[in-house]
Design an enzyme around this catalytic site. Structure first.
Site, PDB file in Angstrom:
ATOM      1  N   GLU A  25       0.806  -1.240   0.000  1.00 40.37           N
ATOM      2  CA  GLU A  25       0.000   0.000   0.000  1.00 40.37           C
ATOM      3  C   GLU A  25       0.835   1.285   0.000  1.00 40.37           C
ATOM      4  OE1 GLU A  25      -2.782  -0.427   3.239  1.00 40.37           O
ATOM      5  OE2 GLU A  25      -3.496  -2.352   2.522  1.00 40.37           O
TER       6      GLU A  25
ATOM      7  N   HIS B  63     -10.749  -6.130  -2.028  1.00 38.07           N
ATOM      8  CA  HIS B  63     -11.787  -5.926  -1.009  1.00 38.07           C
ATOM      9  C   HIS B  63     -12.961  -5.220  -1.692  1.00 38.07           C
ATOM     10  CE1 HIS B  63      -9.241  -7.101   2.323  1.00 38.07           C
ATOM     11  NE2 HIS B  63      -8.291  -6.280   1.917  1.00 38.07           N
TER      12      HIS B  63
ATOM     13  N   GLU C 253      -6.380 -10.686  -0.862  1.00 34.21           N
ATOM     14  CA  GLU C 253      -7.169 -10.437   0.350  1.00 34.21           C
ATOM     15  C   GLU C 253      -8.655 -10.411   0.007  1.00 34.21           C
ATOM     16  OE1 GLU C 253      -5.739  -6.958   2.451  1.00 34.21           O
ATOM     17  OE2 GLU C 253      -3.647  -7.476   2.074  1.00 34.21           O
TER      18      GLU C 253
HETATM   19  O1  9MR Z   1      -7.601  -7.835   8.671  1.00 33.54           O
HETATM   20  C1  9MR Z   1      -6.660  -7.021   9.321  1.00 33.54           C
HETATM   21  C2  9MR Z   1      -7.256  -6.498  10.614  1.00 33.54           C
HETATM   22  O2  9MR Z   1      -7.424  -7.550  11.549  1.00 33.54           O
HETATM   23  C3  9MR Z   1      -6.357  -5.425  11.213  1.00 33.54           C
HETATM   24  O3  9MR Z   1      -6.997  -4.843  12.327  1.00 33.54           O
HETATM   25  C4  9MR Z   1      -6.061  -4.383  10.171  1.00 33.54           C
HETATM   26  C5  9MR Z   1      -5.139  -3.343  10.738  1.00 33.54           C
HETATM   27  O4  9MR Z   1      -4.684  -2.458   9.790  1.00 33.54           O
HETATM   28  O5  9MR Z   1      -5.451  -4.994   9.046  1.00 33.54           O
HETATM   29  C6  9MR Z   1      -6.316  -5.873   8.404  1.00 33.54           C
HETATM   30  O6  9MR Z   1      -5.714  -6.386   7.240  1.00 33.54           O
HETATM   31  C7  9MR Z   1      -5.402  -5.444   6.228  1.00 33.54           C
HETATM   32  C8  9MR Z   1      -4.208  -5.976   5.487  1.00 33.54           C
HETATM   33  O7  9MR Z   1      -3.150  -6.228   6.376  1.00 33.54           O
HETATM   34  C9  9MR Z   1      -3.755  -5.003   4.403  1.00 33.54           C
HETATM   35  N1  9MR Z   1      -4.832  -4.664   3.519  1.00 33.54           N
HETATM   36  C10 9MR Z   1      -6.067  -4.246   4.162  1.00 33.54           C
HETATM   37  C11 9MR Z   1      -6.507  -5.283   5.180  1.00 33.54           C
HETATM   38  C12 9MR Z   1      -7.858  -4.927   5.754  1.00 33.54           C
HETATM   39  O8  9MR Z   1      -7.788  -3.730   6.470  1.00 33.54           O
END
Ligand code: 9MR
Length: 465
Positions: free
Chosen positions: A174, A253, A282
């Protein structure tokens, strides 16, 4: 301690079969070995019945994001082990988890996931080495030269710990802004090291584990737009200058405001044409029923249509553990029943549900749910009640496993017929007279337990027929 093994399915390859893997993994007794051998011709003769097996037949992996703290939940582990051939630690490999203080590494939660995956013959995606989020405060406080060495040290230490264990790493996550600017996102790395931090991270990663595929991963890059164009330009530049990059991850997503783009496949293809693999990293799609199922099918078909799309990872297993659970974006409901989206994904992979599979709820919508309450409790026991509710179609039968903790014993069961496993702790309850339920209708059975007022029993998923 991580068990080293030779990589076999990185980015697709040797087919894995979930059910066979589960049987082989369960025990090494001669009896079960015979069962496994007997199962082999049967399973290869029919279309695959799990996501992992069906994807393997297409030379791809099908993975899930996994959280270490759910691995102890029997149904979570059983669904993971049965269906998936790759895992991504959802949070456990992020910088704040593995290097909370400078130079002090803590791998135990991530190791738990990697060890589980290895014990089941699954591959692992590494997520993620350099990201502006979930970044400990000490990193943001560093000056440029310290930050550069901290970033390179972080990559080196983490990749060395997992060397040979990870099929693909999200090296940088990102790094681009949303919207039309195509600019890099502000972050400690970008602000202090400039654009070159991405290239430097990839070079350090390649030097550390030359066998791992190195990916750039982002969201809102799933269709052709200003952000994906900017990533495209970076990848093209890296390829032309020999900067080591092997793959691009498309998080995917989706929700009604950000639907699956109509040019999703074309976008994956244009990246693949640059000479990198593409991975859906994801995936989750908010929604329900047929609309959600159609979207899942479309995403799977898009990946299959792109030769260099090597695998798909969904961002969680049951809806209840999704980072956006209210949108019910995953393939399994809160009770681990397969949703219509599951059937659509499996069928797009060329697999088919097996009518003899007790884990398979059959026709989409024909499932049931089981919920437990303690009806009465006293010093040394309790009365438990399980309510069975049919899904959106009528059912003619149901079954539920109820597991007691020794020394608890079930004294009697009403409105249901129990059979017992060898341990005497697990009873499978089927209807006595109350098997037929209209769509959405409920019935219940009850039982008396002695030998302790707690813990309550574990009630498994409801299976409808
Ligand atoms: O699913 C993850 C969630 O449990 C965490 O709280 C969050 C914190 O930033 O990150 C989520 O996973 C993310 C992933 O690492 C990167 N892309 C977006 C995902 C959803 O937010």
């Amino acid at each position: 301690m991580i068990r080293k093994r030779t990589r076999t399915r990185a980015g697709g390859g040797t087919p894995a079969h979930g059910r066979l893997r589960a049987v082989l993994g369960a025990t090494t007794t001669a009896l079960l070995t015979v069962t496994a051998l007997a199962a082999l011709p049967q399973t290869t003769a029919h279309a695959a019945g799990t996501l992992g097996a069906a994807a393997a037949e297409k030379g791809r992996y099908f993975g899930a994001a996994v959280a270490a703290n759910h691995l102890g939940e029997a149904q979570y582990a059983a669904t993971l082990n049965r269906e998936f051939s790759s895992v991504t630690p959802e949070n456990e490999m992020k910088w704040d988890a593995v290097e909370p203080n400078r130079g002090s590494f803590s791998f135990s939660r991530a190791d738990q996931i990697v060890n589980h995956a290895r014990s089941q013959g699954m591959d692992v995606r590494g997520h993620t080495l350099v990201w502006h989020s979930q970044l400990p405060g000490w990193v943001s406080g560093l000056g440029a030269s310290d930050l550069r060495s901290a970033m390179n040290n972080h990559i080196t230490q983490v990749m060395t710990h997992y060397k040979g264990e990870i099929h693909s790493w999200d090296v940088v996550n990102e790094a681009f802004q949303d919207g039309g600017s195509g600019a890099r996102r502000s972050s400690p790395f970008q602000d202090k090291l400039g654009n070159g931090f991405i290239e430097e991270a990839f070079r350090t990663a390649r030097a550390t584990d030359p066998a791992a595929k190195l990916c750039y991963n982002d969201y809102n890059t799933d269709g052709v737009n200003a952000k994906s164009n900017a990533v495209y330009d970076m990848v093209k530049d890296f390829k032309s200058r020999g900067v080591p990059i092997d793959c691009v991850g498309f998080q995917s997503h989706f929700n009604p405001n950000s639907p699956v783009p109509s040019d999703y496949r074309a976008n994956l293809q244009r990246f693949a044409d640059l000479g990198v693999d593409v991975q859906i990293t994801e995936l989750d799609i908010e929604g329900s029923g047929q609309a959600q199922a159609t979207n899942y099918g479309n995403v799977v078909r898009a990946c299959l249509a792109v030769t260099r799309c090597t695998g798909i990872t969904v961002w969680g297993i049951p809806d209840k553990y999704s980072w956006r659970s209210s949108g019910t974006p995953l393939l399994f409901d809160d009770n681990y029943n397969k949703k219509p989206a599951y059937d659509a994904a499996l069928s797009a992979l060329g697999g088919t549900t097996d009518p003899d599979d007790p884990d398979d709820p059959g026709t989409p919508g024909a499932g049931c749910t089981a919920t437990y309450t303690t009806a009465e409790q006293w010093g040394s026991g309790y009365n438990g009640k399980v309510t069975i509710t049919a899904g959106s179609s009528p059912i003619t039968g149901w079954s539920v496993d109820v597991t007691m903790t020794s020394p608890q014993k079930v004294l009697s069961v009403w409105n249901g017929s129990p059979t017992w496993d060898n341990s005497g702790n697990v009873m499978t309850v089927r209807p006595s007279w109350n098997g037929s339920l209209a769509a959405g209708a409920s019935t219940s059975f009850g039982f008396t337990v002695s030998g302790g007022a707690s813990p309550p029993p574990q009630v498994g998923a409801c299976t409808a027929s």
